[in-house]
Write a protein that holds these residues in place. Structure first.
Motif, mmCIF file in Angstrom:
data_model
loop_
_atom_site.group_PDB
_atom_site.id
_atom_site.type_symbol
_atom_site.label_atom_id
_atom_site.label_comp_id
_atom_site.label_asym_id
_atom_site.label_seq_id
_atom_site.Cartn_x
_atom_site.Cartn_y
_atom_site.Cartn_z
ATOM 1 N N GLU A 90 0.839 -1.194 0.000
ATOM 2 C CA GLU A 90 0.000 0.000 0.000
ATOM 3 C C GLU A 90 0.881 1.254 0.000
ATOM 4 O O GLU A 90 2.020 1.220 0.462
ATOM 5 N N LYS A 91 0.333 2.326 -0.489
ATOM 6 C CA LYS A 91 1.030 3.603 -0.486
ATOM 7 C C LYS A 91 1.388 3.996 0.948
ATOM 8 O O LYS A 91 0.559 3.930 1.845
ATOM 9 N N ALA A 96 7.581 3.874 -0.588
ATOM 10 C CA ALA A 96 6.319 3.376 -1.156
ATOM 11 C C ALA A 96 5.421 4.562 -1.478
ATOM 12 O O ALA A 96 4.486 4.897 -0.750
ATOM 13 N N HIS A 97 5.687 5.202 -2.606
ATOM 14 C CA HIS A 97 4.992 6.439 -2.961
ATOM 15 C C HIS A 97 3.623 6.183 -3.581
ATOM 16 O O HIS A 97 2.819 7.112 -3.708
ATOM 17 N N LYS A 98 3.363 4.947 -3.986
ATOM 18 C CA LYS A 98 2.052 4.627 -4.534
ATOM 19 C C LYS A 98 1.764 3.148 -4.310
ATOM 20 O O LYS A 98 2.655 2.351 -3.993
ATOM 21 N N GLN A 99 0.512 2.779 -4.475
ATOM 22 C CA GLN A 99 0.115 1.384 -4.296
ATOM 23 C C GLN A 99 0.764 0.508 -5.369
ATOM 24 O O GLN A 99 0.886 0.914 -6.529
ATOM 25 N N HIS A 100 1.185 -0.686 -4.979
ATOM 26 C CA HIS A 100 1.817 -1.612 -5.920
ATOM 27 C C HIS A 100 1.083 -2.954 -5.889
ATOM 28 O O HIS A 100 0.851 -3.517 -4.816
#
Length: 433
Positions: A184-185, A191-195
């Protein structure tokens, strides 16, 4: 289980011209596994035991046996199986009748081969491919485990769904969990955005986990939980996500030895290896060596509009070599020989029995040679970086992008290899002191 038979006795049973073999479990599972992998690699193996033992039957199937019977054998139990095997062998022989043996390569999925070990592998894949079971592919580096995995996907009811591959040894320890399960972001620094991870992207299809024994034990437990529950949780998430994924894994290690050494979790091994598929090394595939050489050269000729041929002495050189790097090494050797040849590939274009010349011995460059396995390349890289950093493990791990624990595990593996360099021996002494 009785004590394992002596290596001499096991060696005496090895034979290339056997279609079916009945072996008593009294030989010992270790001996049976050796025969399955090497001595009788081309035969359909039946295990026999004095009693109905589900655990022993399970262990035999995982060791590469197709069937498990209790003694005494009843003719009605095996006659149908023998008829099916005989019918398949007859059809295979008819397919290659009149074709030069060295060129008679069957094609099954993405694989090619007409040797007994390969036909045995094809029979196994026909049975396993359409099922939903997890599969553990075991074989040396370069044997084509990736092709086996993709063929299993092609044969399955998931063939029109995603097929994804993840090499567990190619990612740093702190990244592989995110790659598998997603994140998750804001769940961690960077972790700058959801992956979305591999499991979610492979939903409905197949996920191939290569070099599964290189996965860290704590992550192995999370993988096991995902396989058992059918649910994954992204890093930093609260709610689980349902996934429908068939997992196929592979290793170039002996999985039982990996379990014994604590490299592979035993519970994960039993969950992955519902069926174990053993891929034969090239040295056990007889005439397939020449057939593959012709095939690889034909591909190059078609690609470049040429008509280079293999000379007789070159074919003899190819046949007499053990190919420690297996099919991958053969393909690379053919490519090199093609480049340096005019109209005919001569034996001198290979120089297989001589030490390969390093790509470069210049200061700061690592000597990687054509035909080296990935494991040997990795060891050269680790050794060179350790030497460059004067044995500093933390700095070496940082440069390589792995954890210090992972580096120590590699060093311990090399310590068991008497050919390891002195710099690794010195590093181990200091690391364990």
């Amino acid at each position: 289980m009785d004590q394992a038979a002596s290596p001499e006795f096991v060696s005496s049973l090895a034979c290339d011209d056997v279609d079916v073999a009945f072996l008593d479990t009294g030989l010992g599972l270790t001996s049976l596994s050796c025969l399955s992998d090497d001595g009788l690699a081309g035969a359909e193996l039946f295990a026999m035991a004095g009693e109905d033992d589900p655990q022993l039957a399970d262990a035999c199937i995982r060791a590469g046996f197709g069937f498990y019977f209790c003694k005494p054998l009843a003719a009605v139990s095996v006659s149908g199986l023998l008829e099916d095997i005989n019918e398949e062998l007859s059809s295979q022989n008819a397919f290659t009748e009149g074709v030069e043996p060295d060129l008679a390569l069957d094609q099954f999925g993405l694989m090619r081969g007409s040797s007994r070990p390969m036909r045995k592998l094809f029979r196994m894949l026909r049975k396993v491919g359409p099922t939903e079971t997890t599969v553990l592919i075991v074989g040396e580096s370069g044997t084509g485990k990736e092709l086996v995995a993709e063929t299993l996907h092609t044969l399955s009811n998931r063939s029109d769904q995603p097929y994804l591959t993840l090499n567990c040894s190619a990612l740093a320890e702190n990244l592989i969990e995110s790659e598998l399960f997603g994140h998750e972001k804001g769940s961690f620094s960077g972790a700058h955005k959801q992956h979305i991870g591999f499991f979610e992207r492979a939903h409905g299809g197949t996920l191939f986990l290569d070099e599964i024994t290189e996965m860290q034990p704590d992550l192995q437990s999370k993988l096991l939980r995902a396989l058992e529950s059918g649910e994954i949780r992204r890093v930093g998430a609260v709610d689980p996500i349902r996934v429908d994924v068939r997992v196929v894994a592979a290793t170039n290690r002996d999985p039982l030895l990996a379990v014994e050494e604590g490299i592979l979790r035993e519970d994960l091994y039993y969950r992955l290896a519902h069926i174990s598929v053993h891929v034969p090394p090239l040295r056990r595939r007889g005439g397939d060596v020449k057939g593959l050489a012709h095939f690889f050269l034909a591909q190059l000729n078609e690609e470049h509009g040429t008509s280079i041929k293999l000379g007789e002495e070159a074919l003899a050189e190819i046949s007499n070599y053990d190919w420690p790097g297996n099919v991958r090494q053969l393909r690379h050797s053919i490519e090199r020989a093609y480049i340096v040849s005019e109209s005919t590939v001569e034996a001198s274009a290979f120089a297989l029995h001589a030490h390969a010349t390093p790509v470069s011995l210049m200061e700061g460059l690592i000597p990687i040679t054509v035909g080296m396995s990935l494991a040997d390349c990795e060891r050269e890289i680790i050794t060179a970086n350790l030497k460059h950093n004067d044995g500093d493990k933390k700095e070496t791990a940082r440069i390589l992008g792995v954890s210090v624990k992972t580096l120590y595990n590699r060093l311990r593996d090399y310590d068991n290899d008497t050919s390891a360099s002195s710099v690794i021996d010195e590093s181990l002494d200091s690391a364990l002191s």
